[in-house]
Scaffold this motif. Structure first.
Motif, mmCIF file in Angstrom:
data_model
loop_
_atom_site.group_PDB
_atom_site.id
_atom_site.type_symbol
_atom_site.label_atom_id
_atom_site.label_comp_id
_atom_site.label_asym_id
_atom_site.label_seq_id
_atom_site.Cartn_x
_atom_site.Cartn_y
_atom_site.Cartn_z
ATOM 1 N N ASN A 5 21.668 5.801 -72.385
ATOM 2 C CA ASN A 5 22.782 6.082 -71.485
ATOM 3 C C ASN A 5 22.694 5.323 -70.171
ATOM 4 O O ASN A 5 23.428 5.606 -69.250
ATOM 5 N N GLU A 6 21.813 4.397 -70.059
ATOM 6 C CA GLU A 6 21.768 3.510 -68.904
ATOM 7 C C GLU A 6 21.105 2.216 -69.356
ATOM 8 O O GLU A 6 20.391 2.184 -70.348
ATOM 9 N N LEU A 7 21.373 1.165 -68.638
ATOM 10 C CA LEU A 7 20.790 -0.119 -68.995
ATOM 11 C C LEU A 7 19.285 -0.103 -68.747
ATOM 12 O O LEU A 7 18.829 0.454 -67.736
ATOM 13 N N PRO A 8 18.513 -0.692 -69.643
ATOM 14 C CA PRO A 8 17.073 -0.775 -69.394
ATOM 15 C C PRO A 8 16.815 -1.675 -68.192
ATOM 16 O O PRO A 8 17.590 -2.588 -67.905
ATOM 17 N N ARG A 9 15.729 -1.389 -67.492
ATOM 18 C CA ARG A 9 15.389 -2.195 -66.319
ATOM 19 C C ARG A 9 13.867 -2.325 -66.226
ATOM 20 O O ARG A 9 13.137 -1.408 -66.597
ATOM 21 N N ILE A 10 13.447 -3.453 -65.726
ATOM 22 C CA ILE A 10 12.017 -3.689 -65.525
ATOM 23 C C ILE A 10 11.601 -2.950 -64.258
ATOM 24 O O ILE A 10 12.296 -2.996 -63.235
ATOM 25 N N SER A 15 5.284 -3.328 -64.647
ATOM 26 C CA SER A 15 4.357 -2.732 -65.607
ATOM 27 C C SER A 15 5.043 -2.219 -66.866
ATOM 28 O O SER A 15 4.373 -1.882 -67.842
ATOM 29 N N GLY A 16 6.375 -2.140 -66.853
ATOM 30 C CA GLY A 16 7.082 -1.603 -68.013
ATOM 31 C C GLY A 16 8.583 -1.739 -67.883
ATOM 32 O O GLY A 16 9.095 -2.232 -66.880
ATOM 33 N N VAL A 17 9.250 -1.303 -68.936
ATOM 34 C CA VAL A 17 10.713 -1.275 -68.973
ATOM 35 C C VAL A 17 11.141 0.184 -69.011
ATOM 36 O O VAL A 17 10.716 0.948 -69.887
ATOM 37 N N ALA A 18 11.972 0.580 -68.055
ATOM 38 C CA ALA A 18 12.479 1.949 -67.970
ATOM 39 C C ALA A 18 13.822 2.041 -68.682
ATOM 40 O O ALA A 18 14.629 1.111 -68.626
ATOM 41 N N PHE A 19 14.013 3.160 -69.365
ATOM 42 C CA PHE A 19 15.275 3.439 -70.031
ATOM 43 C C PHE A 19 15.405 4.945 -70.156
ATOM 44 O O PHE A 19 14.478 5.695 -69.840
ATOM 45 N N CYS A 20 16.548 5.397 -70.567
ATOM 46 C CA CYS A 20 16.800 6.827 -70.700
ATOM 47 C C CYS A 20 17.400 7.086 -72.068
ATOM 48 O O CYS A 20 18.246 6.326 -72.534
ATOM 49 N N VAL A 31 9.625 5.064 -70.271
ATOM 50 C CA VAL A 31 9.111 3.742 -69.932
ATOM 51 C C VAL A 31 8.268 3.281 -71.103
ATOM 52 O O VAL A 31 7.471 4.040 -71.643
ATOM 53 N N VAL A 32 8.460 2.025 -71.505
ATOM 54 C CA VAL A 32 7.564 1.389 -72.462
ATOM 55 C C VAL A 32 6.796 0.328 -71.681
ATOM 56 O O VAL A 32 7.390 -0.451 -70.924
ATOM 57 N N SER A 33 5.478 0.332 -71.830
ATOM 58 C CA SER A 33 4.658 -0.595 -71.049
ATOM 59 C C SER A 33 4.851 -2.040 -71.503
ATOM 60 O O SER A 33 5.149 -2.314 -72.666
ATOM 61 N N ILE A 34 4.667 -2.945 -70.568
ATOM 62 C CA ILE A 34 4.714 -4.374 -70.889
ATOM 63 C C ILE A 34 3.632 -4.686 -71.917
ATOM 64 O O ILE A 34 3.857 -5.452 -72.857
ATOM 65 N N ARG A 35 2.478 -4.074 -71.779
ATOM 66 C CA ARG A 35 1.380 -4.302 -72.745
ATOM 67 C C ARG A 35 1.808 -3.922 -74.155
ATOM 68 O O ARG A 35 1.513 -4.633 -75.117
#
Length: 91
Positions: A5-10, A15-20, A31-35
């Motif tokens: 329901n929102e655009l993912p953002r770094i 350290s990760g990509v946030a999304f909802c 959040v999914v980590s960059i690693r």
């Protein structure tokens, strides 16, 4: 069924990509980590933001499935942080 329901953002610290995700009337910040993206979704180390978001988008089906399982397992949780270990096959 879940939906983004929102655009993912770094994250600002990269350290990760946030999304909802939303399930029914409940939203969960994730959040999914960059690693994890590097280890499981073919993101090259040091990738530019456009490539990070492309890797997230390409892997969103699996990423959201893992997030959804975590939400179901912990119904009262309001945020989830997915690390590389969260994508290992469960036996």
């Amino acid at each position: 069924m879940e939906a983004i329901n929102e655009l993912p953002r770094i994250l600002p610290d990269k350290s990760g990509v946030a999304f909802c995700i939303t399930r029914g009337a409940t939203s969960t910040d994730c959040v999914v980590s960059i690693r994890a993206l590097e280890d499981w979704f073919w993101l090259p180390p040091g990738a530019k933001p456009e490539r990070v978001l492309a890797a997230f988008s390409d892997g969103y089906g699996r990423i959201s499935a893992v997030a959804e399982r975590r939400v179901r397992a912990r119904s009262s949780v309001q945020s989830i942080y997915l690390k590389t270990g969260d994508f290992r096959a469960q036996r």
